[in-house]
Motif scaffolding. Structure first.
Motif, PDB file in Angstrom:
ATOM      1  N   ARG A  80       0.824  -1.212   0.000  1.00  0.00           N
ATOM      2  CA  ARG A  80       0.000   0.000   0.000  1.00  0.00           C
ATOM      3  C   ARG A  80       0.862   1.269   0.000  1.00  0.00           C
ATOM      4  NH1 ARG A  80      -5.964  -0.262   2.199  1.00  0.00           N
ATOM      5  NH2 ARG A  80      -6.509  -2.377   1.592  1.00  0.00           N
ATOM      6  N   TYR A  81       2.018   1.207   0.655  1.00  0.00           N
ATOM      7  CA  TYR A  81       2.886   2.387   0.619  1.00  0.00           C
ATOM      8  C   TYR A  81       3.412   2.614  -0.805  1.00  0.00           C
ATOM      9  CZ  TYR A  81       6.377   5.845   1.711  1.00  0.00           C
ATOM     10  OH  TYR A  81       7.099   7.002   1.727  1.00  0.00           O
ATOM     11  N   LEU A  82       3.776   1.539  -1.499  1.00  0.00           N
ATOM     12  CA  LEU A  82       4.211   1.688  -2.890  1.00  0.00           C
ATOM     13  C   LEU A  82       3.076   2.227  -3.753  1.00  0.00           C
ATOM     14  CD1 LEU A  82       6.276  -1.610  -3.294  1.00  0.00           C
ATOM     15  CD2 LEU A  82       7.158   0.713  -3.029  1.00  0.00           C
ATOM     16  N   LEU A  83       1.856   1.780  -3.480  1.00  0.00           N
ATOM     17  CA  LEU A  83       0.689   2.315  -4.193  1.00  0.00           C
ATOM     18  C   LEU A  83       0.535   3.803  -3.904  1.00  0.00           C
ATOM     19  CD1 LEU A  83      -1.897   1.833  -5.882  1.00  0.00           C
ATOM     20  CD2 LEU A  83      -3.064   1.284  -3.734  1.00  0.00           C
ATOM     21  N   LEU A  84       0.732   4.191  -2.641  1.00  0.00           N
ATOM     22  CA  LEU A  84       0.638   5.601  -2.278  1.00  0.00           C
ATOM     23  C   LEU A  84       1.668   6.433  -3.041  1.00  0.00           C
ATOM     24  CD1 LEU A  84      -0.438   7.868  -0.378  1.00  0.00           C
ATOM     25  CD2 LEU A  84       1.368   7.221   1.215  1.00  0.00           C
ATOM     26  N   GLU A  85       2.912   5.959  -3.110  1.00  0.00           N
ATOM     27  CA  GLU A  85       3.937   6.702  -3.832  1.00  0.00           C
ATOM     28  C   GLU A  85       3.563   6.879  -5.298  1.00  0.00           C
ATOM     29  OE1 GLU A  85       6.809   8.267  -3.003  1.00  0.00           O
ATOM     30  OE2 GLU A  85       6.190   8.017  -0.921  1.00  0.00           O
ATOM     31  N   SER A  86       2.998   5.842  -5.897  1.00  0.00           N
ATOM     32  CA  SER A  86       2.545   5.957  -7.292  1.00  0.00           C
ATOM     33  C   SER A  86       1.417   6.972  -7.419  1.00  0.00           C
ATOM     34  CB  SER A  86       2.075   4.588  -7.791  1.00  0.00           C
ATOM     35  OG  SER A  86       3.122   3.642  -7.747  1.00  0.00           O
ATOM     36  N   ALA A  87       0.495   6.962  -6.442  1.00  0.00           N
ATOM     37  CA  ALA A  87      -0.630   7.899  -6.480  1.00  0.00           C
ATOM     38  C   ALA A  87      -0.171   9.333  -6.258  1.00  0.00           C
ATOM     39  CB  ALA A  87      -1.660   7.505  -5.418  1.00  0.00           C
ATOM     40  N   ILE A  88       0.925   9.521  -5.537  1.00  0.00           N
ATOM     41  CA  ILE A  88       1.472  10.864  -5.340  1.00  0.00           C
ATOM     42  C   ILE A  88       2.162  11.354  -6.609  1.00  0.00           C
ATOM     43  CG2 ILE A  88       3.239  12.196  -4.110  1.00  0.00           C
ATOM     44  CD1 ILE A  88       2.703  10.367  -1.688  1.00  0.00           C
ATOM     45  N   LYS A  89       3.013  10.501  -7.177  1.00  0.00           N
ATOM     46  CA  LYS A  89       3.811  10.925  -8.327  1.00  0.00           C
ATOM     47  C   LYS A  89       2.956  11.112  -9.583  1.00  0.00           C
ATOM     48  CE  LYS A  89       7.949  10.812  -6.427  1.00  0.00           C
ATOM     49  NZ  LYS A  89       7.534  10.527  -5.042  1.00  0.00           N
ATOM     50  N   GLY A  90       1.883  10.328  -9.724  1.00  0.00           N
ATOM     51  CA  GLY A  90       1.051  10.414 -10.930  1.00  0.00           C
ATOM     52  C   GLY A  90       0.551  11.824 -11.203  1.00  0.00           C
ATOM     53  N   PRO A  91      -0.205  12.432 -10.282  1.00  0.00           N
ATOM     54  CA  PRO A  91      -0.683  13.803 -10.530  1.00  0.00           C
ATOM     55  C   PRO A  91       0.439  14.824 -10.635  1.00  0.00           C
ATOM     56  CG  PRO A  91      -1.927  12.748  -8.759  1.00  0.00           C
ATOM     57  CD  PRO A  91      -0.768  11.851  -9.064  1.00  0.00           C
ATOM     58  N   LYS A  92       1.499  14.667  -9.830  1.00  0.00           N
ATOM     59  CA  LYS A  92       2.588  15.640  -9.861  1.00  0.00           C
ATOM     60  C   LYS A  92       3.154  15.796 -11.269  1.00  0.00           C
ATOM     61  CE  LYS A  92       4.332  15.347  -5.092  1.00  0.00           C
ATOM     62  NZ  LYS A  92       4.337  16.790  -4.784  1.00  0.00           N
ATOM     63  N   PHE A  93       3.342  14.673 -11.964  1.00  0.00           N
ATOM     64  CA  PHE A  93       3.920  14.729 -13.304  1.00  0.00           C
ATOM     65  C   PHE A  93       2.845  14.778 -14.392  1.00  0.00           C
ATOM     66  CE2 PHE A  93       7.341  13.084 -10.687  1.00  0.00           C
ATOM     67  CZ  PHE A  93       8.422  13.801 -11.150  1.00  0.00           C
ATOM     68  N   GLY A  94       1.671  14.215 -14.091  1.00  0.00           N
ATOM     69  CA  GLY A  94       0.608  14.197 -15.093  1.00  0.00           C
ATOM     70  C   GLY A  94      -0.071  15.535 -15.291  1.00  0.00           C
ATOM     71  N   LEU A  95      -0.132  16.361 -14.235  1.00  0.00           N
ATOM     72  CA  LEU A  95      -0.830  17.642 -14.333  1.00  0.00           C
ATOM     73  C   LEU A  95       0.017  18.726 -14.983  1.00  0.00           C
ATOM     74  CD1 LEU A  95      -2.647  17.706 -10.872  1.00  0.00           C
ATOM     75  CD2 LEU A  95      -3.688  17.445 -13.129  1.00  0.00           C
TER      76      LEU A  95
ATOM     77  N   HIS B  91       4.961  20.484  -9.733  1.00  0.00           N
ATOM     78  CA  HIS B  91       4.897  19.204  -9.041  1.00  0.00           C
ATOM     79  C   HIS B  91       4.425  19.368  -7.597  1.00  0.00           C
ATOM     80  CE1 HIS B  91       6.943  17.749 -12.556  1.00  0.00           C
ATOM     81  NE2 HIS B  91       8.049  18.422 -12.271  1.00  0.00           N
ATOM     82  N   GLY B  92       3.423  20.212  -7.388  1.00  0.00           N
ATOM     83  CA  GLY B  92       2.964  20.489  -6.030  1.00  0.00           C
ATOM     84  C   GLY B  92       1.725  19.744  -5.598  1.00  0.00           C
ATOM     85  N   PHE B  93       1.013  19.108  -6.515  1.00  0.00           N
ATOM     86  CA  PHE B  93      -0.250  18.439  -6.174  1.00  0.00           C
ATOM     87  C   PHE B  93      -0.134  16.923  -6.344  1.00  0.00           C
ATOM     88  CE2 PHE B  93      -4.428  16.706  -6.960  1.00  0.00           C
ATOM     89  CZ  PHE B  93      -5.223  17.374  -6.045  1.00  0.00           C
ATOM     90  N   PRO B  94      -0.396  16.177  -5.257  1.00  0.00           N
ATOM     91  CA  PRO B  94      -0.699  16.614  -3.888  1.00  0.00           C
ATOM     92  C   PRO B  94       0.575  16.754  -3.072  1.00  0.00           C
ATOM     93  CG  PRO B  94      -0.940  14.253  -4.042  1.00  0.00           C
ATOM     94  CD  PRO B  94      -0.521  14.712  -5.420  1.00  0.00           C
ATOM     95  N   SER B  95       0.437  17.109  -1.788  1.00  0.00           N
ATOM     96  CA  SER B  95       1.591  17.201  -0.890  1.00  0.00           C
ATOM     97  C   SER B  95       2.041  15.794  -0.511  1.00  0.00           C
ATOM     98  CB  SER B  95       1.223  17.989   0.368  1.00  0.00           C
ATOM     99  OG  SER B  95       2.216  17.823   1.364  1.00  0.00           O
ATOM    100  N   GLY B  96       3.229  15.391  -0.978  1.00  0.00           N
ATOM    101  CA  GLY B  96       3.736  14.060  -0.671  1.00  0.00           C
ATOM    102  C   GLY B  96       4.088  13.899   0.802  1.00  0.00           C
ATOM    103  N   HIS B  97       4.635  14.973   1.419  1.00  0.00           N
ATOM    104  CA  HIS B  97       4.944  14.919   2.847  1.00  0.00           C
ATOM    105  C   HIS B  97       3.682  14.593   3.655  1.00  0.00           C
ATOM    106  CE1 HIS B  97       8.736  16.765   1.778  1.00  0.00           C
ATOM    107  NE2 HIS B  97       9.105  16.897   3.035  1.00  0.00           N
ATOM    108  N   THR B  98       2.610  15.332   3.360  1.00  0.00           N
ATOM    109  CA  THR B  98       1.373  15.157   4.123  1.00  0.00           C
ATOM    110  C   THR B  98       0.760  13.788   3.865  1.00  0.00           C
ATOM    111  OG1 THR B  98       1.009  17.536   3.820  1.00  0.00           O
ATOM    112  CG2 THR B  98      -0.814  16.249   4.696  1.00  0.00           C
ATOM    113  N   ALA B  99       0.827  13.318   2.625  1.00  0.00           N
ATOM    114  CA  ALA B  99       0.273  12.004   2.304  1.00  0.00           C
ATOM    115  C   ALA B  99       1.001  10.901   3.062  1.00  0.00           C
ATOM    116  CB  ALA B  99       0.350  11.753   0.795  1.00  0.00           C
ATOM    117  N   ALA B 100       2.334  10.962   3.087  1.00  0.00           N
ATOM    118  CA  ALA B 100       3.107   9.943   3.794  1.00  0.00           C
ATOM    119  C   ALA B 100       2.823   9.974   5.289  1.00  0.00           C
ATOM    120  CB  ALA B 100       4.593  10.141   3.535  1.00  0.00           C
TER     121      ALA B 100
END
Length: 402
Positions: free
Chosen positions: A55-70, A84-93
């Motif tokens: 699930r943590y690896l899934l979270l990292e993918s979900a964080i990086k996807g919008p950062k680079f996709g948007l 690359h500000g959306f979403p906040s990776g610090h807060t998500a982790a």
């Protein structure tokens, strides 16, 4: 149990505050590492480490996807500049780790649960206060971390566990089996041949050292030219190490002992540096950092001084190689952003430390590691940047002998 959980959380948060010199951003940086690691320790203790890792690896993918996709979308822009500000990776982790703790090891301690939740909230607040994220980017990170921790993702969990069983577990077993076979059948012949070719070794061992710790960097001169941005520049930069930002400061070292006292090393070390706020304000740069790592890869020699009468053994070594940083530079408003890995120059490192024997195969170690790196980076738009960086690290780690 309730009081132990509360005391444990109080100890963790207190230690983070003390080590961060009570600066809000630094406290947040460390908590966003500590909370997920505490959640992992809790999951392992409850026999749920594989699920948590997936699930943590899934979270990292979900964080990086919008950062680079948007891309350059307004919602993806940081208040302090850059994308690359959306979403906040610090807060998500932090939210992910705190939620796992609340649902796991802290279930019976409301006080410890509240402290974990407040710690995650502090991480988000520190990112807003530092100008790294907007409130919406921070809230998105908090919701994302919580969702990945609590949603029913049975199909994903089963698929990851199956992948782990089919791929990772056999690989680990194979590595252990091959290491034993190599050590039992091939080590003597191979290392004897090496000794015969290079000199006089009578005994050989192979060890794997894993380490982390605290690292910093003194000021250095930064010079270069960016025709698409600031033009020519030459200034002194102050650096922040931030060793506990994700991914944290860490290293992996292979040691091949040719004798009781002498050996070879191959070392990979991930460190990072950020130009401080005063440097950015004085230079006009909007971004100057190497935050996905300076990434030093070096090979060298090591010397130790063993004594059978004591459990600890001092050592020292030197190595040389290359530095492969992730260059993140924007020299001013409207200038193109450079964000890429580059092979930029040579690197030299020295180590001084001692190992403490735990068992026949394992040992703890503590050391000082100093690394000099020359950075000669290319900037997007045809510019170039040069600097020489020294990083000072106090490392702790675990060594395993095969």
């Amino acid at each position: 149990m309730r009081h132990l959980a509360l005391l444990g959380m109080l100890a963790i948060v207190s230690l983070v505050v003390v080590l961060s010199d009570r600066q809000a951003q630094l406290i947040g940086d460390r908590l966003q590492v500590v909370l997920p690691l505490a959640g992992l320790a809790c999951a392992i203790a409850q026999g749920d480490g594989v699920r948590y890792t997936g699930r943590y690896l899934l979270l990292e993918s979900a964080i990086k996807g919008p950062k680079f996709g948007l891309g350059d979308a307004p919602i993806n822009q940081r208040p302090s500049g850059g994308g690359h500000g959306f979403p906040s990776g610090h807060t998500a982790a932090a939210s992910f780790g705190a939620t796992a703790l609340v649902m796991g090891c802290l279930r019976d301690s409301p006080g410890a649960q509240a402290l974990a939740v407040l710690s995650a909230g502090f991480v988000g607040g520190s990112r807003i206060d530092a100008g790294k994220h907007t409130i919406w980017q921070t809230l998105a990170g908090a919701v994302l971390g919580y969702a990945v921790a609590v949603l029913k993702l049975g199909a994903f969990d089963r698929a990851f566990r199956g992948l782990w069983l089919r791929a990772v577990t056999p690989v680990l077993r194979g590595v252990r089996r091959r290491a034993r076979r190599w050590r039992r059948r091939g080590a003597i012949l191979a290392l004897s041949a090496l000794a015969a070719a290079t000199g006089s070794a009578t005994k050989a061992e192979m060890e794997l050292w894993v380490y982390t710790g605290h690292q910093s960097a003194p000021h250095s001169n930064v010079r270069g030219s960016d025709p698409a941005g600031a033009g020519d520049f030459d200034f002194t930069a102050g650096w922040e190490g931030r060793p506990f930002d994700m991914p944290p400061h860490w290293g992996l070292r292979g040691v091949w002992w040719r004798s009781e006292t002498f050996g070879y090393t191959l070392d990979f070390n991930h460190t990072k540096i950020y130009a401080d706020d005063e440097t950015l304000a004085a230079s006009g740069f909007e971004m100057l950092e190497f935050t996905d790592g300076l990434n030093n890869l070096t090979a060298g020699i090591i010397r130790r001084w063993p004594d059978p009468s004591r459990a600890w053994t001092p050592y020292a070594g030197a190595s040389a190689g290359v530095v492969i940083p992730h260059v993140e530079v924007r020299t001013g408003p409207g200038a193109p952003v450079t964000q890429e890995y580059q092979l930029v120059g040579p690197s030299v490192a020295v180590i001084f430390g001692a190992t403490w024997r735990l068992t026949d195969r394992t040992a703890l170690f503590g050391e000082y590691k100093g690394t000099w790196s020359r950075i000669d980076a290319d900037l997007t738009g045809g510019g170039a940047l040069e600097t020489e960086v020294i990083t000072n690290a106090l490392n702790i780690g675990l060594a395993y002998r095969f």
